[in-house]
Each structure stands twice: as C-alpha cells, then as structure tokens.
Design an enzyme around this catalytic site. Structure first.
Site, PDB file in Angstrom:
ATOM      1  N   LYS A 188       0.727  -1.079   0.106  1.00 24.58           N
ATOM      2  CA  LYS A 188      -0.030   0.166   0.030  1.00 24.58           C
ATOM      3  C   LYS A 188       0.768   1.278  -0.079  1.00 24.58           C
ATOM      4  O   LYS A 188       1.350   1.548   1.136  1.00 24.58           O
ATOM      5  CB  LYS A 188      -1.063  -0.093   1.321  1.00 24.58           C
ATOM      6  CG  LYS A 188      -2.260   0.532   1.207  1.00 24.58           C
ATOM      7  CD  LYS A 188      -2.203   1.982   0.924  1.00 24.58           C
ATOM      8  CE  LYS A 188      -1.975   3.124   1.781  1.00 24.58           C
ATOM      9  NZ  LYS A 188      -1.730   4.525   1.591  1.00 24.58           N
ATOM     10  N   GLU A 264       8.278   1.243  11.831  1.00 22.91           N
ATOM     11  CA  GLU A 264       9.366   2.211  12.039  1.00 22.91           C
ATOM     12  C   GLU A 264       8.715   3.617  12.030  1.00 22.91           C
ATOM     13  O   GLU A 264       7.978   3.819  10.787  1.00 22.91           O
ATOM     14  CB  GLU A 264      10.066   1.954  10.795  1.00 22.91           C
ATOM     15  CG  GLU A 264      11.761   2.440  10.772  1.00 22.91           C
ATOM     16  CD  GLU A 264      11.943   3.874  10.335  1.00 22.91           C
ATOM     17  OE1 GLU A 264      11.553   4.723  11.186  1.00 22.91           O
ATOM     18  OE2 GLU A 264      12.409   3.885   9.224  1.00 22.91           O
ATOM     19  N   CYS A 299      13.347  10.181   8.129  1.00 19.40           N
ATOM     20  CA  CYS A 299      12.871   9.688   9.567  1.00 19.40           C
ATOM     21  C   CYS A 299      14.172   9.917  10.523  1.00 19.40           C
ATOM     22  O   CYS A 299      13.903  10.135  11.817  1.00 19.40           O
ATOM     23  CB  CYS A 299      12.335   8.333   9.633  1.00 19.40           C
ATOM     24  SG  CYS A 299      13.588   7.153   8.595  1.00 19.40           S
ATOM     25  N   GLU A 398       8.007  15.817  16.472  1.00 27.83           N
ATOM     26  CA  GLU A 398       8.567  15.460  15.324  1.00 27.83           C
ATOM     27  C   GLU A 398       8.109  16.554  14.317  1.00 27.83           C
ATOM     28  O   GLU A 398       6.914  16.335  14.120  1.00 27.83           O
ATOM     29  CB  GLU A 398       8.473  14.206  14.725  1.00 27.83           C
ATOM     30  CG  GLU A 398       9.242  13.989  13.127  1.00 27.83           C
ATOM     31  CD  GLU A 398       9.349  12.477  12.761  1.00 27.83           C
ATOM     32  OE1 GLU A 398       7.963  12.009  12.937  1.00 27.83           O
ATOM     33  OE2 GLU A 398      10.008  12.060  12.320  1.00 27.83           O
TER      34      GLU A 398
HETATM   35  P1  ADP Z   1       2.256  11.044   7.422  1.00 27.07           P
HETATM   36  O1  ADP Z   1       1.421  11.682   8.511  1.00 27.07           O
HETATM   37  O2  ADP Z   1       3.573  11.203   7.585  1.00 27.07           O
HETATM   38  O3  ADP Z   1       1.531  10.970   6.142  1.00 27.07           O
HETATM   39  P2  ADP Z   1       1.161   8.604   7.809  1.00 27.07           P
HETATM   40  O4  ADP Z   1       1.524   7.558   8.873  1.00 27.07           O
HETATM   41  O5  ADP Z   1      -0.382   8.957   7.756  1.00 27.07           O
HETATM   42  O6  ADP Z   1       2.276   9.361   7.907  1.00 27.07           O
HETATM   43  O7  ADP Z   1       1.299   7.384   6.369  1.00 27.07           O
HETATM   44  C1  ADP Z   1       2.001   6.532   6.209  1.00 27.07           C
HETATM   45  C2  ADP Z   1       1.301   5.605   5.309  1.00 27.07           C
HETATM   46  O8  ADP Z   1       0.255   5.120   6.176  1.00 27.07           O
HETATM   47  C3  ADP Z   1       0.753   6.050   4.153  1.00 27.07           C
HETATM   48  O9  ADP Z   1       0.868   4.797   3.175  1.00 27.07           O
HETATM   49  C4  ADP Z   1      -0.874   6.251   4.667  1.00 27.07           C
HETATM   50  O10 ADP Z   1      -1.672   5.938   3.525  1.00 27.07           O
HETATM   51  C5  ADP Z   1      -0.837   5.143   5.551  1.00 27.07           C
HETATM   52  N1  ADP Z   1      -2.091   5.472   6.494  1.00 27.07           N
HETATM   53  C6  ADP Z   1      -2.622   6.622   7.094  1.00 27.07           C
HETATM   54  N2  ADP Z   1      -3.345   6.177   7.957  1.00 27.07           N
HETATM   55  C7  ADP Z   1      -3.713   4.876   7.971  1.00 27.07           C
HETATM   56  C8  ADP Z   1      -4.799   4.116   8.509  1.00 27.07           C
HETATM   57  N3  ADP Z   1      -5.669   4.534   9.465  1.00 27.07           N
HETATM   58  N4  ADP Z   1      -4.637   2.675   8.297  1.00 27.07           N
HETATM   59  C9  ADP Z   1      -3.618   2.146   7.514  1.00 27.07           C
HETATM   60  N5  ADP Z   1      -2.676   2.917   6.760  1.00 27.07           N
HETATM   61  C10 ADP Z   1      -2.639   4.414   7.071  1.00 27.07           C
END
Ligand code: ADP
Length: 494
Positions: A188, A264, A299, A398
């Site tokens: 994903k 991570e 990161c 962060e």
């Molecule tokens: P950032 O805030 O840095 O964008 P995220 O943790 O939101 O970091 O995003 C990292 C990854 O996690 C992306 O691929 C995003 O689509 C996915 N993601 C965000 N929200 C969810 C969720 N509720 N469940 C699963 N994956 C998620």
C-alpha cells in the site's frame, strides 16, 4: 548526469495508474480515481485508482493463493535469486525514469532521489537476493537419541504500508527481504507518492516474478491501509510512517488476527556537538545537510542540534551560513539541494511549528517561512531556531520538515540528559575527538542508530530501527529477515 534527459522525462504526461493485483492492472471496484497533485507546482500530475476494501481483499486473496500453491516459495533458491537480480538490473536500467517520476510525485530533490531511490532499491534487492541461498535452518544441541531441527519458514502474506518520503528505498527495505524469504506481499503506497513504487512493481513482473506474489493497491490510508491491517489473512504487517498511524495499526491487529506488526515511526534525533569535535566546520556542514536534505522529510533527520555552550554561538552561525547557501528550488534541477515539501498540508504544519516555537521563546536564526510561492509549489526555507527549551514543542515533537531546533548544553552529563529527554529513540549523532567520550555516548544515548563524527549512513548491511516510540523491528541487514520468517521446531526421536 544529464539535465536535458531529466527535463525531457519531467515533461512527459503520466498515465492514470491502476492497482496491480494478480499480475493484472485493475481499476478500483467502484471505478473511482483520485487526483495526484505535484508538489513542484501544485498542478494535477495524474490520477491513481482510489482503492476500496474490496480491492484490498482481492489483493490479499491473490497473495494468499500464490503463497498456498508455492508458485514462488516452491521455486529453487537459485531461480528466485535470479528473478530478484533481474529485477534489480531492470531498476538500474530505468533508474532515471523512476527517479524523475518519483520526484514529480513527492518533491525530493533529484540529486538525492537518484541515489536514495532507484539506486538504493536496486542495491537492497541485490543484497536480499544474495541472501536467499545463504540463509538456512539450525540443528539444536539436543541429547542423544533426539534431533531438534529448527526450520525457517516464510510467514505467508506480508502487508507493507509505505510512506511518501523515500517510497522506493523504504519499499525495497520491506519487499526485498519479504520476497527473498518466499512470502507473498501486498503493498500500500502512500497517497502522495504511489507512482514510482507502482512502476517498481511492474518491473518485478517484467523480471519474472509470478503473478499474485507481489500486489499493490493505491488509495487512502484510512480505507485500504485499514482494510489491510484488519484483514484476517495478512500474517505480518510492516509499516513506516507516523506514530499515530502506527498506534492504529496495533489496534487493528488486536481487533483482527493478532498479526505481527513492525513499526518504523518518527524521531526527534539529537545531533550532539562537543567543543572537542575534530572538525567543527565539517560538523556544521553535516548538521545542516542532516536536517535540510529532502526538506527534512527523513525519519532519521538530526532535528535537534545540541551544542556545547562554549562554542554555541559560533557553531550556530556556521550552520546558518551553510543553510543559507543551500539552494532551495525546482526538485528536477540537478543543482537543487533542498526540494519541495511533499504536500500543502505538510507545509502548513511545518509553518505552524515555527509559529509555536517562537511563541514558546525560540529565536529564528535563519529561514522560517515559505519561499518560491510564484511556482505554485510547496517550498520552505531551511529554518534554524535557537533558544529552544528542552520541553518546548519543537524539542519534543517531530516536524518532518526543514526545521532545526538548537539547544545548548554545559557538559557530557547535561548532553546525555537532553538527548534522552524524548519519547523517541531512532537516531543520533555525536561529534567529538575523544575516543572514550565517543564510546560513553554510544552507550548512553538511547537510540537505535548512533553516528560518531558523521551523520546518516545508507548502507544496507546495517540494521535500522528505533527504540521507545520510534518503533520496533529492524529494516536492512540480515536481521530484517527475522520479521519475514517463522521458526518451526521439528522434534524427532531417533
Ligand atoms: P504521514 O502523516 O507522514 O503522512 P502516515 O502515517 O499518515 O504518515 O502515512 C504513512 C502511510 O500510512 C501511508 O501509506 C498512509 O496511507 C498510511 N495510513 C495512513 N492512515 C492509515 C490508517 N488509518 N490505516 C492504515 N494505513 C494508514
């Protein structure tokens, strides 16, 4: 490197992207797409399929079927190794195309993307390809008359959720060891950086990876990412991203099949400069590059600069001089040193952190605002904030942007106390010519990675992982293979 070739690729129209399930490109089950905006100019770049839960379920089912009939794990180690090596070769052949596509999608400066993205993805895939026929089980030292065999089996279906800052590099850190161990994978990508990763998946199929072994579903994290994490048929979930999402993934695992979850997460990594550093000019340069490259969207970025009080003012002035000389600009220009912030939302958050830092007593030494507004893109000046109190928001949270928090310290004990005053524990740096002090600091600073008289090491041979709220498990090195294998004991009476 050829600027003209980059410009030509940068002007190509990007076709609409669909999911890749069972080796086929497929549209979302309800036919919906979502817009991809380029951070270079805020303009529409293309569309990607806006995945649904049904799409994710189809991808997981395809991965499961591929795992059960052993079309991948059942091939000889040499055959699997050859396919992964071929994949790495194709990535090298298409390196410029992959890098430019990725930059148009996520905004990283091309000089960094070329090395950190296709370059390191290919190297990572080669490393784990070579591990396939060198990784075996064990025989335990049991009593006479018994044999204890320890098999290392693939876990089954691995779900991988990838962030937007280095999609190819971080994607390869998960995909390569998972595939090397004989698993099937569902990927994903992040909403704002899907395109180069989807191209990487296409190249895997070109290299001969059987259909269904590597599937990729685009779309929104809270929809398709959540469906993956809640699936009863995903055995291991690997993730790089924010702490908030990491927390949610653990909950989804608890609500479903108790899948193993490896996270991570973020960091607020301290870069600690003692007055006895071997070369303060070099330390200042690396301190600046260690936070400002890729607009701070790294990161392990050294986002907290802790400086011994005796050299504080001169050292900060030197870091500011380096920062001001760094070129912020078009990420597709080879001379650019700081590219675009990934999204408008991220830029707004970065600017809010600066406002809060000043409200809490911080002083802007340089930068602090958006630049190059006329481009329509999302650019921010490298920003240094001094007088950041240890408990201030900027010292604790962060940013994931080009903002450096500076705090002075008095002695070694003070430096250790400040460095460890964090919920995070991803990376850190120490600058000193005193060998004993360097080793004391390595022991005392609570992080998964610590650098001495340098910052940032891209080598795939060493593990990368955090302690505390920076996560668990390791990417890179042979240790990463443990995440993608189960130990099975066979206890035999002779
Ligand atoms: P950032 O805030 O840095 O964008 P995220 O943790 O939101 O970091 O995003 C990292 C990854 O996690 C992306 O691929 C995003 O689509 C996915 N993601 C965000 N929200 C969810 C969720 N509720 N469940 C699963 N994956 C998620």
């Amino acid at each position: 490197m050829d600027q003209a070739a980059i410009d030509a690729l940068g002007n190509l129209t990007v076709p609409a992207q669909r999911h890749i399930i069972n080796g086929q490109t497929v549209a979302a089950s309800d036919g919906q797409d979502m817009e991809v905006l380029s951070p270079l100019n805020g303009q529409r770049l293309t569309t990607v399929a806006k995945g649904t839960k049904a799409d994710m379920d189809a991808a997981v089912a395809a991965a499961r079927a591929a795992f059960e009939d052993r079309r991948w794990a059942g091939q000889t180690p040499a055959a699997r190794k050859n396919i992964l090596l071929k994949w790495a070769e194709l990535i090298d052949t298409h390196a410029l195309e992959l890098a430019v596509l990725g930059v148009r999608d996520n905004g990283t400066e091309i000089s960094m993307a070329l090395k950190a993205e296709p370059g390191s993805a290919a190297a990572t895939i080669r490393y784990y390809a070579e591990a396939i026929d060198k990784h075996y089980g064990e025989i335990a030292p049991t009593q006479d008359g018994f044999l204890g065999l320890i098999h290392k089996e693939p876990v089954g279906v691995v779900g991988a959720i990838i962030p937007w800052n280095f999609p190819l590099m971080i994607g390869a850190w998960k995909l390569a060891p998972a595939l090397a161990m004989g698993n099937s994978v569902v990927l994903k990508p992040a909403e704002t950086a899907s395109l180069s990763l989807m191209r990487l998946v296409e190249l895997a199929h070109e290299a001969g990876l059987p259909p269904g072994v590597l599937n990729a579903v685009t779309g929104e994290g809270p929809v398709v990412g959540e469906a993956m994490a809640l699936s009863m048929d995903v055995d291991v979930l690997v993730f790089t991203g924010s702490g908030g999402t990491g927390r949610r993934l653990l909950t989804y695992a608890a609500q479903s099949n108790l899948k193993r979850v490896y996270l991570e997460l973020g960091g607020k990594s301290p870069n600690i400069v003692f007055a006895d550093a071997p070369d303060l000019q070099e330390a200042a340069k690396v301190a600046a590059f260690g936070i400002f490259r890729n607009a701070g969207q790294v990161c392990v970025a050294g986002s907290r600069l802790l400086v011994e009080a005796a050299i504080h003012d001169d050292f900060v002035a030197e870091v500011a001089r380096v920062a001001e000389a760094m070129k912020v600009g078009n990420p597709l220009d080879l001379s650019t040193e700081i590219g675009a912030v990934n999204s408008e939302n991220q830029l707004r958050q970065n600017l809010q952190f600066v406002t809060t830092a000043v409200e809490e007593g911080g002083t802007i030494a340089t930068g602090g605002g958006q630049v190059l507004q006329e481009t329509g893109g999302y650019f921010m000046a490298p920003t240094i904030i001094t007088d950041v109190a240890p408990k201030a928001t900027l010292a604790q949270q962060e940013v994931f942007g080009p903002v450096l928090a500076v705090t002075p310290f008095n002695d070694e004990a003070d430096a250790i106390r400040l460095a460890n005053d964090s919920i995070y524990g991803l990376a850190g740096g120490v600058w000193t010519a005193n060998l004993s002090r360097a080793h004391r600091m390595i022991g005392a600073v609570r992080t998964g990675v610590i650098h001495v008289n340098t910052y940032g090491g891209p080598d795939v041979t060493v593990p990368l992982g955090g302690v505390g709220q920076s996560g668990n498990g390791h990417d890179k090195s042979l240790h990463a293979l443990e995440k993608y294998t189960n130990l099975k004991t066979a206890w035999i009476k002779l």
